[in-house]
Scaffold this active site. Sequence first.
Site, mmCIF file in Angstrom:
data_model
loop_
_atom_site.group_PDB
_atom_site.id
_atom_site.type_symbol
_atom_site.label_atom_id
_atom_site.label_comp_id
_atom_site.label_asym_id
_atom_site.label_seq_id
_atom_site.Cartn_x
_atom_site.Cartn_y
_atom_site.Cartn_z
ATOM 1 N N TYR A 54 0.827 -1.205 0.000
ATOM 2 C CA TYR A 54 0.000 0.000 0.000
ATOM 3 C C TYR A 54 0.860 1.253 0.000
ATOM 4 O O TYR A 54 2.035 1.233 0.401
ATOM 5 C CB TYR A 54 -0.924 0.024 1.219
ATOM 6 C CG TYR A 54 -0.181 0.271 2.519
ATOM 7 C CD1 TYR A 54 -0.020 1.562 3.019
ATOM 8 C CD2 TYR A 54 0.377 -0.784 3.234
ATOM 9 C CE1 TYR A 54 0.676 1.793 4.196
ATOM 10 C CE2 TYR A 54 1.082 -0.569 4.408
ATOM 11 C CZ TYR A 54 1.227 0.731 4.876
ATOM 12 O OH TYR A 54 1.935 0.958 6.033
ATOM 13 N N PHE A 64 2.197 9.752 3.384
ATOM 14 C CA PHE A 64 2.532 9.611 4.798
ATOM 15 C C PHE A 64 3.020 8.217 5.161
ATOM 16 O O PHE A 64 3.586 8.007 6.229
ATOM 17 C CB PHE A 64 1.353 9.999 5.702
ATOM 18 C CG PHE A 64 0.079 9.231 5.436
ATOM 19 C CD1 PHE A 64 -0.123 7.969 5.959
ATOM 20 C CD2 PHE A 64 -0.933 9.798 4.665
ATOM 21 C CE1 PHE A 64 -1.300 7.265 5.727
ATOM 22 C CE2 PHE A 64 -2.106 9.105 4.418
ATOM 23 C CZ PHE A 64 -2.295 7.831 4.949
ATOM 24 N N ASP A 65 2.835 7.242 4.280
ATOM 25 C CA ASP A 65 3.301 5.891 4.592
ATOM 26 C C ASP A 65 3.273 5.051 3.328
ATOM 27 O O ASP A 65 2.447 5.271 2.429
ATOM 28 C CB ASP A 65 2.404 5.248 5.664
ATOM 29 C CG ASP A 65 3.026 3.991 6.264
ATOM 30 O OD1 ASP A 65 4.236 3.779 6.053
ATOM 31 O OD2 ASP A 65 2.308 3.231 6.927
ATOM 32 N N ILE A 84 -7.678 0.545 10.359
ATOM 33 C CA ILE A 84 -8.824 1.450 10.229
ATOM 34 C C ILE A 84 -9.995 0.739 9.543
ATOM 35 O O ILE A 84 -9.805 -0.233 8.800
ATOM 36 C CB ILE A 84 -8.434 2.727 9.458
ATOM 37 C CG1 ILE A 84 -7.955 2.394 8.042
ATOM 38 C CG2 ILE A 84 -7.390 3.523 10.231
ATOM 39 C CD1 ILE A 84 -7.704 3.613 7.179
ATOM 40 N N TYR A 110 -8.910 7.917 10.567
ATOM 41 C CA TYR A 110 -8.450 8.184 11.930
ATOM 42 C C TYR A 110 -9.320 9.194 12.674
ATOM 43 O O TYR A 110 -8.949 9.641 13.768
ATOM 44 C CB TYR A 110 -6.991 8.651 11.907
ATOM 45 C CG TYR A 110 -6.045 7.538 11.527
ATOM 46 C CD1 TYR A 110 -5.595 6.618 12.468
ATOM 47 C CD2 TYR A 110 -5.625 7.389 10.206
ATOM 48 C CE1 TYR A 110 -4.734 5.590 12.114
ATOM 49 C CE2 TYR A 110 -4.769 6.359 9.845
ATOM 50 C CZ TYR A 110 -4.331 5.464 10.801
ATOM 51 O OH TYR A 110 -3.487 4.434 10.443
ATOM 52 N N PHE A 127 -5.687 5.481 -0.135
ATOM 53 C CA PHE A 127 -4.737 4.372 -0.083
ATOM 54 C C PHE A 127 -4.727 3.623 -1.417
ATOM 55 O O PHE A 127 -5.777 3.220 -1.917
ATOM 56 C CB PHE A 127 -5.107 3.378 1.022
ATOM 57 C CG PHE A 127 -4.957 3.923 2.416
ATOM 58 C CD1 PHE A 127 -3.725 3.886 3.056
ATOM 59 C CD2 PHE A 127 -6.041 4.463 3.090
ATOM 60 C CE1 PHE A 127 -3.584 4.378 4.341
ATOM 61 C CE2 PHE A 127 -5.915 4.952 4.369
ATOM 62 C CZ PHE A 127 -4.681 4.920 5.003
#
Length: 294
Positions: A54, A64-65, A84, A110, A127
């Site tokens: 992902y 962010f990731d 999540i 979140y 995502f």
Amino acid sequence: VELERMPGDNNNESSESLPVLRTEEFDDGQLVKEVLVEGSGETPVEGSKVIVHYTGTLLDGTKFDSSRDRDSPFNFVIGAGRVIKGWDVGVATMRVGERAILICQPDYAYGARGHPPTIPENATLRFDVELLEWEKEPETTQEKIEAANKRKEQGNALVSEKKFAEALAKYNAGLEFLKAQWSMSDEEKKEANAVCAPLHLNSALCQIQLGEYRSAILSCEKALDIDEGNPKAWYRRGSAKLRLHEYKEAIEDFEASLRLSPDDASIKTNLARARKLQADAKKKEKALYGKMFG
């Protein structure tokens, strides 16, 4: 255990270059899934372990990731509440090989708190997810043994590609299936240990390649607990100790391995090497003391 997997050939292609094939909405648009690449097979059932790649971004494109950046797929159990809600719901609708964009509204991400410092309050997240494989968690002892053996085979394939960290993860996953043997019959324990021993040994091989020598020693000792007559276990423990400059202990392990497998050339070679390194170390030590007190 039914295992579905694919090689993840779509990982390196940017999602921007892929057209949206279809769009699905869930819970009045709280979650939107845009399918970029179709998958195949069944969708994961609740309680299944899924493995994904992902990349997570904010709506402005800020990343962010990313498991892709780490070259390390992420796994979780569907419905266990460890991720999540957008992931629990969205990934459960995917098939192996499918790549999709999951757009998660705050309640499916979140929420009001966000996830400081990377994710602000009330953020809608995007995502880019690819489902690499999934499996239903094994329940019976026989299913667990089969699942562990499957992990061993997958790990061996990765070792042949010199992907030692990924292989080690497979071996550890296999051992996890068989860690609780208290409820097994004697015959089941025997069958389980026949899988555990090579899993420990192969783990040691990977740990040596990764420079994790103390962990390799522990893996070899676990293999020796199962079968102290296994020459590979003595040999690999000796190899790890040799790299730690524990020459005396390495020599003892190589000698034990050679007694069990007297015709093995690699054992003889490493035993000779350990003896020479030990002798060289003693000469250096003697010379050092000579300078200090001479």
